[in-house]
Design a protein around this motif. Structure first.
Motif, PDB file in Angstrom:
ATOM      1  N   ASN A 184       0.824  -1.214   0.000  1.00  0.00           N
ATOM      2  CA  ASN A 184       0.000   0.000   0.000  1.00  0.00           C
ATOM      3  C   ASN A 184       0.854   1.258   0.000  1.00  0.00           C
ATOM      4  O   ASN A 184       1.476   1.584   1.004  1.00  0.00           O
ATOM      5  N   MET A 185       0.866   1.921  -1.153  1.00  0.00           N
ATOM      6  CA  MET A 185       1.605   3.181  -1.290  1.00  0.00           C
ATOM      7  C   MET A 185       0.824   4.091  -2.221  1.00  0.00           C
ATOM      8  O   MET A 185       0.088   3.604  -3.079  1.00  0.00           O
ATOM      9  N   PRO A 186       0.995   5.406  -2.074  1.00  0.00           N
ATOM     10  CA  PRO A 186       0.363   6.322  -3.031  1.00  0.00           C
ATOM     11  C   PRO A 186       1.076   6.228  -4.391  1.00  0.00           C
ATOM     12  O   PRO A 186       2.169   5.674  -4.484  1.00  0.00           O
ATOM     13  N   ASN A 187       0.455   6.736  -5.409  1.00  0.00           N
ATOM     14  CA  ASN A 187       0.998   6.854  -6.772  1.00  0.00           C
ATOM     15  C   ASN A 187       1.064   5.521  -7.521  1.00  0.00           C
ATOM     16  O   ASN A 187       0.508   5.401  -8.588  1.00  0.00           O
ATOM     17  N   MET A 188       1.777   4.540  -6.990  1.00  0.00           N
ATOM     18  CA  MET A 188       1.794   3.205  -7.578  1.00  0.00           C
ATOM     19  C   MET A 188       2.017   2.203  -6.460  1.00  0.00           C
ATOM     20  O   MET A 188       3.010   2.275  -5.743  1.00  0.00           O
ATOM     21  N   LYS A 189       1.067   1.283  -6.302  1.00  0.00           N
ATOM     22  CA  LYS A 189       1.156   0.270  -5.248  1.00  0.00           C
ATOM     23  C   LYS A 189       2.217  -0.775  -5.588  1.00  0.00           C
ATOM     24  O   LYS A 189       2.572  -0.958  -6.753  1.00  0.00           O
ATOM     25  N   GLY A 190       2.647  -1.479  -4.556  1.00  0.00           N
ATOM     26  CA  GLY A 190       3.642  -2.531  -4.738  1.00  0.00           C
ATOM     27  C   GLY A 190       3.173  -3.630  -5.673  1.00  0.00           C
ATOM     28  O   GLY A 190       3.953  -4.152  -6.471  1.00  0.00           O
ATOM     29  N   ILE A 191       1.885  -3.979  -5.609  1.00  0.00           N
ATOM     30  CA  ILE A 191       1.353  -5.023  -6.486  1.00  0.00           C
ATOM     31  C   ILE A 191       1.423  -4.571  -7.942  1.00  0.00           C
ATOM     32  O   ILE A 191       1.725  -5.368  -8.838  1.00  0.00           O
ATOM     33  N   ASP A 192       1.205  -3.279  -8.190  1.00  0.00           N
ATOM     34  CA  ASP A 192       1.287  -2.758  -9.564  1.00  0.00           C
ATOM     35  C   ASP A 192       2.740  -2.705 -10.038  1.00  0.00           C
ATOM     36  O   ASP A 192       3.015  -2.974 -11.213  1.00  0.00           O
ATOM     37  N   LEU A 193       3.642  -2.401  -9.123  1.00  0.00           N
ATOM     38  CA  LEU A 193       5.071  -2.438  -9.459  1.00  0.00           C
ATOM     39  C   LEU A 193       5.487  -3.869  -9.803  1.00  0.00           C
ATOM     40  O   LEU A 193       6.203  -4.097 -10.786  1.00  0.00           O
ATOM     41  N   LEU A 194       5.022  -4.824  -9.020  1.00  0.00           N
ATOM     42  CA  LEU A 194       5.308  -6.234  -9.296  1.00  0.00           C
ATOM     43  C   LEU A 194       4.818  -6.617 -10.691  1.00  0.00           C
ATOM     44  O   LEU A 194       5.568  -7.216 -11.484  1.00  0.00           O
ATOM     45  N   LYS A 195       3.580  -6.274 -11.002  1.00  0.00           N
ATOM     46  CA  LYS A 195       3.019  -6.611 -12.313  1.00  0.00           C
ATOM     47  C   LYS A 195       3.796  -5.945 -13.443  1.00  0.00           C
ATOM     48  O   LYS A 195       4.044  -6.563 -14.486  1.00  0.00           O
ATOM     49  N   LYS A 196       4.206  -4.709 -13.222  1.00  0.00           N
ATOM     50  CA  LYS A 196       4.972  -3.993 -14.236  1.00  0.00           C
ATOM     51  C   LYS A 196       6.326  -4.683 -14.457  1.00  0.00           C
ATOM     52  O   LYS A 196       6.781  -4.835 -15.591  1.00  0.00           O
ATOM     53  N   CYS A 197       6.951  -5.103 -13.355  1.00  0.00           N
ATOM     54  CA  CYS A 197       8.231  -5.817 -13.469  1.00  0.00           C
ATOM     55  C   CYS A 197       8.053  -7.128 -14.235  1.00  0.00           C
ATOM     56  O   CYS A 197       8.854  -7.458 -15.111  1.00  0.00           O
ATOM     57  N   ARG A 198       7.026  -7.883 -13.906  1.00  0.00           N
ATOM     58  CA  ARG A 198       6.808  -9.192 -14.538  1.00  0.00           C
ATOM     59  C   ARG A 198       6.458  -9.069 -16.017  1.00  0.00           C
ATOM     60  O   ARG A 198       6.629 -10.012 -16.777  1.00  0.00           O
ATOM     61  N   ASN A 199       5.987  -7.885 -16.434  1.00  0.00           N
ATOM     62  CA  ASN A 199       5.657  -7.650 -17.845  1.00  0.00           C
ATOM     63  C   ASN A 199       6.781  -6.970 -18.609  1.00  0.00           C
ATOM     64  O   ASN A 199       6.588  -6.576 -19.752  1.00  0.00           O
ATOM     65  N   ASN A 200       7.948  -6.844 -17.991  1.00  0.00           N
ATOM     66  CA  ASN A 200       9.089  -6.183 -18.622  1.00  0.00           C
ATOM     67  C   ASN A 200      10.223  -7.194 -18.763  1.00  0.00           C
ATOM     68  O   ASN A 200      10.575  -7.859 -17.788  1.00  0.00           O
ATOM     69  N   VAL A 201      10.779  -7.294 -19.954  1.00  0.00           N
ATOM     70  CA  VAL A 201      11.799  -8.315 -20.211  1.00  0.00           C
ATOM     71  C   VAL A 201      12.994  -8.199 -19.265  1.00  0.00           C
ATOM     72  O   VAL A 201      13.548  -9.207 -18.829  1.00  0.00           O
ATOM     73  N   ILE A 202      13.371  -6.992 -18.895  1.00  0.00           N
ATOM     74  CA  ILE A 202      14.540  -6.800 -18.024  1.00  0.00           C
ATOM     75  C   ILE A 202      14.249  -7.248 -16.593  1.00  0.00           C
ATOM     76  O   ILE A 202      15.096  -7.849 -15.939  1.00  0.00           O
ATOM     77  N   TYR A 203      13.050  -6.968 -16.095  1.00  0.00           N
ATOM     78  CA  TYR A 203      12.733  -7.262 -14.694  1.00  0.00           C
ATOM     79  C   TYR A 203      11.760  -8.423 -14.499  1.00  0.00           C
ATOM     80  O   TYR A 203      11.241  -8.629 -13.411  1.00  0.00           O
ATOM     81  N   LYS A 204      11.560  -9.206 -15.548  1.00  0.00           N
ATOM     82  CA  LYS A 204      10.644 -10.353 -15.476  1.00  0.00           C
ATOM     83  C   LYS A 204      11.051 -11.343 -14.381  1.00  0.00           C
ATOM     84  O   LYS A 204      10.219 -11.938 -13.728  1.00  0.00           O
ATOM     85  N   THR A 205      12.355 -11.481 -14.178  1.00  0.00           N
ATOM     86  CA  THR A 205      12.853 -12.480 -13.219  1.00  0.00           C
ATOM     87  C   THR A 205      13.469 -11.868 -11.959  1.00  0.00           C
ATOM     88  O   THR A 205      14.097 -12.582 -11.177  1.00  0.00           O
ATOM     89  N   VAL A 206      13.298 -10.559 -11.738  1.00  0.00           N
ATOM     90  CA  VAL A 206      13.845  -9.948 -10.526  1.00  0.00           C
ATOM     91  C   VAL A 206      13.176 -10.596  -9.302  1.00  0.00           C
ATOM     92  O   VAL A 206      11.984 -10.887  -9.318  1.00  0.00           O
ATOM     93  N   ALA A 207      13.961 -10.877  -8.286  1.00  0.00           N
ATOM     94  CA  ALA A 207      13.404 -11.419  -7.042  1.00  0.00           C
ATOM     95  C   ALA A 207      12.515 -10.342  -6.423  1.00  0.00           C
ATOM     96  O   ALA A 207      12.933  -9.185  -6.313  1.00  0.00           O
ATOM     97  N   PHE A 208      11.305 -10.702  -6.015  1.00  0.00           N
ATOM     98  CA  PHE A 208      10.350  -9.699  -5.533  1.00  0.00           C
ATOM     99  C   PHE A 208       9.670 -10.194  -4.267  1.00  0.00           C
ATOM    100  O   PHE A 208       9.041 -11.243  -4.258  1.00  0.00           O
ATOM    101  N   LEU A 209       9.820  -9.400  -3.208  1.00  0.00           N
ATOM    102  CA  LEU A 209       9.244  -9.708  -1.909  1.00  0.00           C
ATOM    103  C   LEU A 209       8.312  -8.562  -1.532  1.00  0.00           C
ATOM    104  O   LEU A 209       8.726  -7.403  -1.542  1.00  0.00           O
ATOM    105  N   VAL A 258      -0.428 -14.897  -8.065  1.00  0.00           N
ATOM    106  CA  VAL A 258      -0.765 -14.948  -9.498  1.00  0.00           C
ATOM    107  C   VAL A 258       0.116 -13.963 -10.279  1.00  0.00           C
ATOM    108  O   VAL A 258       0.549 -14.260 -11.395  1.00  0.00           O
ATOM    109  N   ALA A 259       0.392 -12.811  -9.689  1.00  0.00           N
ATOM    110  CA  ALA A 259       1.208 -11.790 -10.353  1.00  0.00           C
ATOM    111  C   ALA A 259       2.695 -12.169 -10.407  1.00  0.00           C
ATOM    112  O   ALA A 259       3.466 -11.554 -11.132  1.00  0.00           O
ATOM    113  N   GLY A 260       3.104 -13.172  -9.615  1.00  0.00           N
ATOM    114  CA  GLY A 260       4.486 -13.631  -9.684  1.00  0.00           C
ATOM    115  C   GLY A 260       5.371 -13.215  -8.532  1.00  0.00           C
ATOM    116  O   GLY A 260       6.595 -13.208  -8.659  1.00  0.00           O
ATOM    117  N   VAL A 261       4.788 -12.881  -7.377  1.00  0.00           N
ATOM    118  CA  VAL A 261       5.609 -12.523  -6.216  1.00  0.00           C
ATOM    119  C   VAL A 261       6.406 -13.751  -5.759  1.00  0.00           C
ATOM    120  O   VAL A 261       5.952 -14.891  -5.914  1.00  0.00           O
TER     121      VAL A 261
END
Length: 140
Positions: A68-93, A109-112
């Motif tokens: 829970n954060m303003p502007n962009m939530k962590g779940i949205d950041l996770l989804k953005k990372c998983r949809n980007n070739v560079i950050y598709k496999t970044v470890a995400f907690l 489901v989003a890949g956390v």
């Protein structure tokens, strides 16, 4: 007991809108032995940091983000990372006060890689982090 040997050179990005929580997480990661811990105040700032690091050919290896954060939530950041070739496999907690089953499922489901519920102890954070670390990097 922590018997995982970390690669201290991995780059970690801590994302939380609360400065106190960013400092707690960053200090914990430094105590665990990480030398390159960076901070961002929300998902937008985190994405900017991720893009800048990638452009410099020094991408982040691990993201520890609040949900829970303003502007962009962590779940949205996770989804953005998983949809980007560079950050598709970044470890995400994800670290959050939310323990709703629906949110846990959405994150999975989003890949956390793992989920830490606040409040947490240094030992419980380390335990969850180690599961992610061993999955992504092996215990070297």
């Amino acid at each position: 007991m922590n018997n995982v040997k970390y690669n201290a050179e991995l780059k970690v990005l801590v994302v939380d809108d609360m400065m106190t929580m960013r400092k707690i997480l960053s200090q914990q990661l430094r105590t665990m032995g990480f030398n390159h811990v960076h901070e961002a105040v929300d998902g937008i700032a985190a994405w900017d940091a991720l893009e800048k690091a990638a452009a410099e050919k020094k991408p982040f290896d691990i993201v520890v983000s609040d949900w829970n954060m303003p502007n962009m939530k962590g779940i949205d950041l996770l989804k953005k990372c998983r949809n980007n070739v560079i950050y598709k496999t970044v470890a995400f907690l994800i670290v959050t006060a939310e323990a709703e089953i629906s949110q846990v499922k959405e994150a999975v489901v989003a890949g956390v890689d793992n989920y830490v519920v606040k409040p947490f102890t240094p030992a419980s954070f380390t335990e969850k982090f180690n599961l992610v670390y061993e999955k992504r990097f092996g215990s070297k």
